[in-house]
Design an enzyme around this catalytic site. Structure first.
Site, PDB file in Angstrom:
ATOM      1  N   HIS A   1      -3.895 -14.416  61.230  1.00  0.00           N
ATOM      2  CA  HIS A   1      -5.049 -15.272  61.481  1.00  0.00           C
ATOM      3  C   HIS A   1      -6.234 -14.427  61.916  1.00  0.00           C
ATOM      4  O   HIS A   1      -6.116 -13.639  62.852  1.00  0.00           O
ATOM      5  CB  HIS A   1      -4.737 -16.307  62.566  1.00  0.00           C
ATOM      6  CG  HIS A   1      -3.549 -17.157  62.240  1.00  0.00           C
ATOM      7  ND1 HIS A   1      -2.251 -16.697  62.323  1.00  0.00           N
ATOM      8  CD2 HIS A   1      -3.470 -18.441  61.797  1.00  0.00           C
ATOM      9  CE1 HIS A   1      -1.422 -17.664  61.947  1.00  0.00           C
ATOM     10  NE2 HIS A   1      -2.133 -18.723  61.630  1.00  0.00           N
TER      11      HIS A   1
ATOM     12  N   GLU B   1      -3.914 -14.104  68.324  1.00  0.00           N
ATOM     13  CA  GLU B   1      -4.178 -14.742  67.027  1.00  0.00           C
ATOM     14  C   GLU B   1      -4.545 -16.212  67.198  1.00  0.00           C
ATOM     15  O   GLU B   1      -4.296 -17.044  66.322  1.00  0.00           O
ATOM     16  CB  GLU B   1      -2.982 -14.569  66.087  1.00  0.00           C
ATOM     17  CG  GLU B   1      -2.758 -13.127  65.684  1.00  0.00           C
ATOM     18  CD  GLU B   1      -2.246 -12.941  64.264  1.00  0.00           C
ATOM     19  OE1 GLU B   1      -2.273 -13.883  63.475  1.00  0.00           O
ATOM     20  OE2 GLU B   1      -1.811 -11.812  63.959  1.00  0.00           O
TER      21      GLU B   1
ATOM     22  N   LYS C   1       1.548 -16.149  54.843  1.00  0.00           N
ATOM     23  CA  LYS C   1       0.477 -17.081  55.209  1.00  0.00           C
ATOM     24  C   LYS C   1      -0.699 -16.320  55.806  1.00  0.00           C
ATOM     25  O   LYS C   1      -0.505 -15.436  56.648  1.00  0.00           O
ATOM     26  CB  LYS C   1       0.988 -18.097  56.230  1.00  0.00           C
ATOM     27  CG  LYS C   1      -0.107 -18.998  56.820  1.00  0.00           C
ATOM     28  CD  LYS C   1       0.365 -19.721  58.079  1.00  0.00           C
ATOM     29  CE  LYS C   1      -0.810 -20.418  58.762  1.00  0.00           C
ATOM     30  NZ  LYS C   1      -0.446 -20.959  60.092  1.00  0.00           N
TER      31      LYS C   1
END
Length: 253
Positions: free
Chosen positions: A143, A86, A170
């Site tokens: 991500h 990531e 997130k």
């Protein structure tokens, strides 16, 4: 929406909070960066431990963590091992990754820990459970350095993080064009207004996406990342400039 309080910082109310990463390799680098960050507008410090040369020696890691806490005082610390898959600096197997995050939470020296949401449900829940037992909050992250998923997929991932018990979901995505930035912002607004019962963090990376790091208060992202010195991801602004823009927007709303 229930704010998340870490020390004297309340994430999810008012201006988006500014998190500044430390990406030092040596203990000295890390503490030097912390001393500088302490003089800035940072609300939270993210220690990116995947950069740290001794991260696989937990005794040394704990010593550095203690020294970092001494320098930062009451500034909340987010402990993050970003894996190479990531965008991080090092690879780590899942069992070691879970153990590292659990050990960090148990030290009492950090306030938040980052767990990559798609490490596996059992792994995520193990870290969440241990962190919560220790009074540590959990950021579940994802991500995508290659693309921006469809809006529905972004919302689905954030909702899944919430279901897994993360205190703060997130997601960071890479735009291929300006429309991708709008997709991320639309997903943020939908998640924040229709599904989230806790703060969320979203961003579109690189220069194209920099607007997403500034307008969180409008669309629903509760924290943004700014650099002091070396940035940890493409598109991070300097923390001082970031604070200026956040204040200007806040005062105009």
């Amino acid at each position: 929406m229930n704010p998340v309080k870490v020390r004297n910082v309340e994430i999810g109310t008012g201006l988006p909070k500014i998190c500044v990463p430390i990406v030092g390799v040596t203990k000295e680098d890390i503490l030097d960066a912390a001393r500088i960050i302490k003089t800035t507008a940072a609300d939270v410090v993210e220690w990116r431990v995947d950069w740290y040369e001794d991260i696989f020696d937990f005794e040394k890691t704990a010593e550095t963590m203690k020294a970092l806490r001494d320098v930062l005082g009451d500034t909340p610390i987010l402990f993050t091992f970003r894996t190479s898959k990531e965008g991080g600096e090092k690879a780590i197997d899942t069992d070691a990754y879970v153990e590292l995050n659990q050990k960090a939470a148990k030290t009492g020296l950090i306030d938040l820990v980052d767990i990559e949401a798609f490490t596996g449900d059992d792994a995520v829940k193990a870290v969440v459970d241990t962190a919560h037992e220790c009074g540590v909050k959990v950021v579940a992250s994802n991500h995508d350095f290659h693309k921006t998923p469809e809006k529905e997929e972004i919302v689905s991932r954030l909702r899944r993080m919430q279901e897994l018990g993360a205190d703060i979901p997130k997601i960071a995505v890479m735009p291929q064009n300006k429309k991708d930035v709008l997709t991320l912002l639309c997903a943020t607004e939908e998640m924040a207004s229709e599904y989230a019962d806790r703060p969320i963090i979203t961003m579109s990376m690189a220069g194209t996406g920099v607007i997403s790091r500034l307008c969180g208060e409008v669309f629903g992202s509760a924290l943004t990342f700014g650099a002091v010195g070396k940035a940890s991801a493409p598109g991070q602004m300097g923390a001082a400039d970031l604070k200026t823009v956040l204040d200007l927007l806040h005062n105009s709303l």
